[in-house]
Design an enzyme around this catalytic site. Structure first.
Site, PDB file in Angstrom:
ATOM      1  N   ASP A  59       0.849  -1.194   0.000  1.00  0.00           N
ATOM      2  CA  ASP A  59       0.000   0.000   0.000  1.00  0.00           C
ATOM      3  C   ASP A  59       0.886   1.247   0.000  1.00  0.00           C
ATOM      4  O   ASP A  59       1.695   1.449   0.916  1.00  0.00           O
ATOM      5  CB  ASP A  59      -0.900  -0.007   1.243  1.00  0.00           C
ATOM      6  CG  ASP A  59      -1.818   1.199   1.290  1.00  0.00           C
ATOM      7  OD1 ASP A  59      -2.608   1.375   0.348  1.00  0.00           O
ATOM      8  OD2 ASP A  59      -1.719   1.980   2.246  1.00  0.00           O
ATOM      9  N   THR A  92      -3.032   5.553  -4.174  1.00  0.00           N
ATOM     10  CA  THR A  92      -1.925   6.282  -3.527  1.00  0.00           C
ATOM     11  C   THR A  92      -0.596   6.028  -4.243  1.00  0.00           C
ATOM     12  O   THR A  92       0.233   6.928  -4.348  1.00  0.00           O
ATOM     13  CB  THR A  92      -1.803   5.855  -2.057  1.00  0.00           C
ATOM     14  OG1 THR A  92      -1.723   4.432  -1.979  1.00  0.00           O
ATOM     15  CG2 THR A  92      -3.006   6.316  -1.264  1.00  0.00           C
ATOM     16  N   THR A  93      -0.400   4.816  -4.749  1.00  0.00           N
ATOM     17  CA  THR A  93       0.830   4.523  -5.494  1.00  0.00           C
ATOM     18  C   THR A  93       0.777   5.181  -6.864  1.00  0.00           C
ATOM     19  O   THR A  93       1.761   5.802  -7.300  1.00  0.00           O
ATOM     20  CB  THR A  93       1.000   2.993  -5.655  1.00  0.00           C
ATOM     21  OG1 THR A  93       0.983   2.388  -4.360  1.00  0.00           O
ATOM     22  CG2 THR A  93       2.302   2.670  -6.349  1.00  0.00           C
ATOM     23  N   ASP A 388      -9.288  -0.066   1.689  1.00  0.00           N
ATOM     24  CA  ASP A 388      -9.165   0.628   0.399  1.00  0.00           C
ATOM     25  C   ASP A 388     -10.382   0.346  -0.476  1.00  0.00           C
ATOM     26  O   ASP A 388     -10.964   1.260  -1.080  1.00  0.00           O
ATOM     27  CB  ASP A 388      -7.895   0.177  -0.330  1.00  0.00           C
ATOM     28  CG  ASP A 388      -6.629   0.762   0.281  1.00  0.00           C
ATOM     29  OD1 ASP A 388      -6.753   1.599   1.191  1.00  0.00           O
ATOM     30  OD2 ASP A 388      -5.525   0.385  -0.144  1.00  0.00           O
TER      31      ASP A 388
END
Length: 534
Positions: A59, A92-93, A388
């Site tokens: 994550d 987020t990545t 998520d």
């Protein structure tokens, strides 16, 4: 003539040096997390230097939060990752990788390759490209909210796509349906506090399940009722141990054992009166955030009141939310206290642990997900993965449009930006082309992480998308990367779907962060504050 106007330990970096420092920091952050991108992404082990505790995760937000950084541009990328996590819950990545690739392209334009483009020109080009990319993304978005079955299918596909890059990927169909069922119970709300996640080590991941109602990770006292129907619940945060003198260092001097007995009797009478005041509210269940000592516990048992002690702050807050009760601290005015209600309270077993289940709570959308797994690290990562998926789904229920994943949306936007570059004059067209190259890096990294030939796959994918634009072939615009077969495929047929809001936020945040860092021409570091007397 230059003069140093700063104090001795303050530092200043200007122009090329400052810009290079910003680029290096941002590119380093992108390189750290890009190998975790996609369904074949790798995990990272995070080890605490102080406690030795480890986390195994892919994550992006969790990884970046754990890194101690000194570079200011790197901190900007960490911040946009946190914003993406708060705003949508996933991506987020992707947002870090896209921002770092935009800055990689900007570095070539600003500092080398013979172009020498001014940073402001690059920023203007990026803005034009970002606007065109978002326009193309919006045109490609599909809204099935009018068809209940099709919308649920979209939600399941979005959950499967989100979970495919997580530890739950092997059982993504099972957990996708579980997450969709939980979110649909919220009836359009984005308040995930109604969905409680309880982690219990043991069993396997597919032993996890969704339970309608609220589960409190506490046990019932031995001498009280074990089951209560038609519960009227008082939720309190009050001291129930006043039969003990607990002022530190306090001394009570008495001139005989009779006086000591009187003192103890007075304390017991005081506690008895407090229990009577609580019982006068007409309750049959008492839940306290603090400890309940043996004497008041026995008084509650005699009155037929189920007593649950030491329900921690989060448990009390969540219980108040789902049962509709208010947390009380005083008991003089029963008419002002709002009680919680539920149909049934009983003790259940999960593995070898006893827990308390509240069924038929007044907030009907409340539910509990019980996660099982072989190790603590596995269960923790499963919780992050499921969170998520729940976050993305809850946002999708409000912004109901969906787009295709697997690099399809990024290639679609890149082709639209490439077409725009043909109409832009001057050096701004170089920045527009650079934006398109950065977007194409997302499918390239997806293919690289899976071990496929990224150059071949991305070239074929780009060709199909341009055919879709030039020949009006709708199938071409649906093409993306099939990571299982190492080929390109129709993402709609494969069910690789993502939230439109997530993709839109990734492009907006990444382009804004890249613009902000590009505008930097000086980095000033203040003098560290000295401790007095050193």
């Amino acid at each position: 003539m230059s003069m140093n106007i700063f104090s001795q330990e303050a530092t200043e970096e200007r122009s090329e040096s400052a810009r290079l420092s910003s680029f290096v920091g941002a590119l380093a952050i992108g390189d750290v997390v890009k190998t975790t991108l996609g369904p074949k992404g790798m995990n990272k082990i995070l080890q605490s230097a102080s406690t030795g505790e480890i986390q195994i995760t892919n994550d992006g937000a969790t990884i970046l939060k754990s890194i101690q950084l000194d570079n200011p541009a790197a901190k900007v990328l960490v911040n946009i990752s946190k914003v993406q996590d708060d705003e949508v819950g996933d991506g987020t990545t992707s947002v870090c990788v896209l921002a770092s690739e935009l800055l990689r392209e900007a570095e070539r334009l600003v500092g080398g390759d013979g172009h020498r483009v001014h940073p402001q020109t690059v920023v203007e080009g990026f803005r034009l490209a970002s606007r065109e990319a978002l326009r193309a993304l919006e045109l490609a978005a599909v809204d099935n909210s009018g068809d209940k079955d099709a919308f649920r299918r979209d939600l399941v596909n979005i959950a499967r796509t989100t979970l495919s890059s997580k530890v739950l990927s092997q059982d993504k169909d099972y957990f996708a349906n579980l997450a969709v069922d939980a979110v649909l119970r919220l009836q359009g709300s984005t308040d995930l506090d109604h969905i409680q996640i309880i982690k219990k080590v043991g069993g396997k991941l597919t032993d996890s399940y969704l339970d309608e109602g609220f589960i409190l990770d506490k046990t019932l006292p031995a001498n009280g009722p074990r089951r209560m129907e038609k519960a009227k619940i008082m939720i309190a945060n009050t001291s129930m141990d006043t039969d003990k003198i607990k002022v530190f260092g306090a001394r009570v001097k008495v001139d005989g054992t009779g006086k000591l007995a009187e003192l103890e009797r007075a304390e017991k009478d005081k506690m008895k009166a407090k229990v009577a005041a609580i019982a006068a509210h007409g309750i049959n269940v008492f839940v306290n955030r603090q400890l309940v000592y043996n004497y008041p516990e026995s008084l509650f048992a005699e009155a037929g009141i189920m007593c649950i002690e030491h329900a921690d702050f989060e448990g009390v807050e969540r219980l108040s939310l789902v049962t509709g009760g208010e947390i009380a601290s005083t008991f003089d005015r029963p008419d002002l206290v709002k009680l919680g209600t539920c149909e049934l309270i009983e003790e259940i077993m999960i593995g070898e642990d006893k827990l308390i289940k509240f069924s038929g709570v007044s907030a009907g959308q409340a539910c509990t997900v019980v996660l099982r797994g072989s190790t603590t690290q596995m269960v923790d990562e499963a919780e992050r993965s499921l969170h998520d998926a729940l976050s993305v789904l809850s946002q999708t229920v409000q912004e109901t449009r969906a787009v295709l994943g697997g690099g399809c949306s990024e290639m679609l936007m890149a082709c639209a930006v490439d077409n725009l570059a043909k109409t832009v004059e001057g050096k701004k067209s170089l920045a527009v082309e650079a934006f398109a190259r950065a977007l194409r890096m997302i499918p390239t990294i997806l293919a690289d992480n899976a071990g496929w030939d990224s150059s071949e796959l991305v070239a074929r994918l780009r060709k199909r998308h341009f055919e879709g634009i030039d020949e009006k072939d709708s199938a071409g615009s649906r093409m993306g990367l099939d990571m299982e077969l190492g080929d390109i495929g129709d993402m709609r047929e494969l069910g690789v779907t993502e939230s439109y809001k997530l993709k839109r936020q990734v492009v907006i945040s990444a382009s804004e962060a890249a613009e902000m860092i590009l505008r930097v021409d000086t980095i000033l570091r203040a003098t560290p504050r000295k401790r007095e007397g050193v």
